[in-house]
Enzyme design. Structure first.
Site, PDB file in Angstrom:
ATOM      1  N   PRO A   2       0.820  -1.213   0.000  1.00  0.00           N
ATOM      2  CA  PRO A   2       0.000   0.000   0.000  1.00  0.00           C
ATOM      3  C   PRO A   2       0.851   1.259   0.000  1.00  0.00           C
ATOM      4  O   PRO A   2       1.981   1.280   0.467  1.00  0.00           O
ATOM      5  CB  PRO A   2      -0.811  -0.127   1.294  1.00  0.00           C
ATOM      6  N   GLU A   3       0.259   2.318  -0.543  1.00  0.00           N
ATOM      7  CA  GLU A   3       0.917   3.620  -0.562  1.00  0.00           C
ATOM      8  C   GLU A   3       0.737   4.303   0.792  1.00  0.00           C
ATOM      9  O   GLU A   3      -0.086   3.910   1.615  1.00  0.00           O
ATOM     10  CB  GLU A   3       0.311   4.482  -1.666  1.00  0.00           C
ATOM     11  N   LYS A  51       4.866   3.793   5.707  1.00  0.00           N
ATOM     12  CA  LYS A  51       3.970   2.649   5.513  1.00  0.00           C
ATOM     13  C   LYS A  51       3.845   1.797   6.768  1.00  0.00           C
ATOM     14  O   LYS A  51       3.349   0.678   6.723  1.00  0.00           O
ATOM     15  CB  LYS A  51       4.462   1.810   4.340  1.00  0.00           C
ATOM     16  N   ASN A 165       4.395   1.877  -5.571  1.00  0.00           N
ATOM     17  CA  ASN A 165       4.537   1.649  -7.002  1.00  0.00           C
ATOM     18  C   ASN A 165       3.590   2.511  -7.828  1.00  0.00           C
ATOM     19  O   ASN A 165       3.925   2.912  -8.943  1.00  0.00           O
ATOM     20  CB  ASN A 165       4.295   0.171  -7.308  1.00  0.00           C
ATOM     21  N   ARG A 250       8.933  -4.790  -9.491  1.00  0.00           N
ATOM     22  CA  ARG A 250       7.552  -4.335  -9.494  1.00  0.00           C
ATOM     23  C   ARG A 250       7.198  -3.817 -10.878  1.00  0.00           C
ATOM     24  O   ARG A 250       8.013  -3.151 -11.523  1.00  0.00           O
ATOM     25  CB  ARG A 250       7.348  -3.226  -8.460  1.00  0.00           C
TER      26      ARG A 250
END
Length: 276
Positions: A2-3, A51, A165, A250
């Protein structure tokens, strides 16, 4: 993974549900803390750091968790059915009289002294959504390795904390540079704009249920997840390729027309040969 805005939202939900309330249930389902009991303690607050999630509890204790790819915290009311996953995926339960927080598939779960939180998050760069945000320090960190690809440098939480990402791909598109551009070759005016833009995007999205970087109702993202579809600027087909050191690759999205510069070569066509 997750961002930073997603983790910020998770922290806010946990804080709203638990902060200021006494724990009536505590179950940490990892061997090291199997006998640890936090019941009777008041949850003081829950904050995000990049994060990472920090749940601070009375008695100088902090429960540190990280969601990585598959982890999540779900909040339930009394009597509500738990729908976050099967029971064997539960790693933590923190309950009060009014709400129960259940942590599923948490790859990182540890109990620290609140005064020792730096052991878990001290390595992080400035947090884009935190009170410590410092664009100058973040930019200096980003440029410590001038030959490193910009996309990889943006994902390195030691440089600046919160970019994942999705934002990596979107920020490079908005700057009109490829994620494979060496960080040291990013012009000064672009670099300064990158820091401003990164903070602006994450801050704008932390209150939104659905992330957007375009400001359009019909399309939330410019390039991420849009491989093979036309660029919203020029119509060129968006490309995708893995980026990384081989251990944590990624998928990375970009427009080869709007983002000129170093990039992987397109995969060769796999047309079947003619038979005679």
């Amino acid at each position: 993974m997750p961002e930073g805005d997603t983790v910020w939202q998770a922290a806010r939900r946990l804080h709203t549900a638990l902060a200021g309330h006494v724990l009536t249930r505590s179950d940490l389902r990892v061997p090291k803390y199997a006998l640890t009991d936090l019941t009777g303690r008041t949850v003081l607050d829950v904050v995000s750091r990049g994060k990472h999630l920090l749940t601070r509890v009375e008695g100088d204790l902090t429960l540190h968790s990280h969601l990585r790819m598959d982890g999540s915290w779900k909040i339930y009311a009394p009597g509500e059915r738990w729908r976050g996953g099967p029971g064997h995926q539960i790693r933590a339960i923190l309950g009060t009289e009014e709400r129960t927080a259940v942590g599923y598939r948490l790859p990182v779960l540890e109990l620290l002294r609140t005064g020792d939180e730096d052991r878990a998050v001290g390595h992080l760069g400035p947090d884009l959504l935190g009170p410590d945000w410092d664009p100058g320090t973040a930019l200096a960190n980003l440029r410590r390795d001038p030959d490193r690809a910009l996309g990889e440098a943006l994902l390195d939480q030691r440089n600046l904390a919160g970019i994942g990402n999705v934002y990596k791909s979107e920020l490079c598109f908005l700057l009109r540079v490829t994620p494979w551009l060496p960080a040291g070759r990013l012009p000064d005016e672009y670099a300064t704009h990158l820091m401003t833009l990164a903070e602006k995007l994450l801050d704008a999205n932390r209150e939104r249920p659905e992330r957007t970087t375009t400001g359009r109702r019909d399309q939330n993202l410019f390039v991420y997840g849009r491989a093979g579809r036309p660029c919203l600027r020029c119509g060129t087909r968006i490309r995708v390729a893995n980026q990384g050191d081989g251990s944590r690759e990624r998928p990375t999205y970009w427009c080869p027309t709007c983002q000129p510069g170093p990039a992987p070569r397109p995969a060769p066509s796999s047309r079947p040969g003619r038979t005679r």
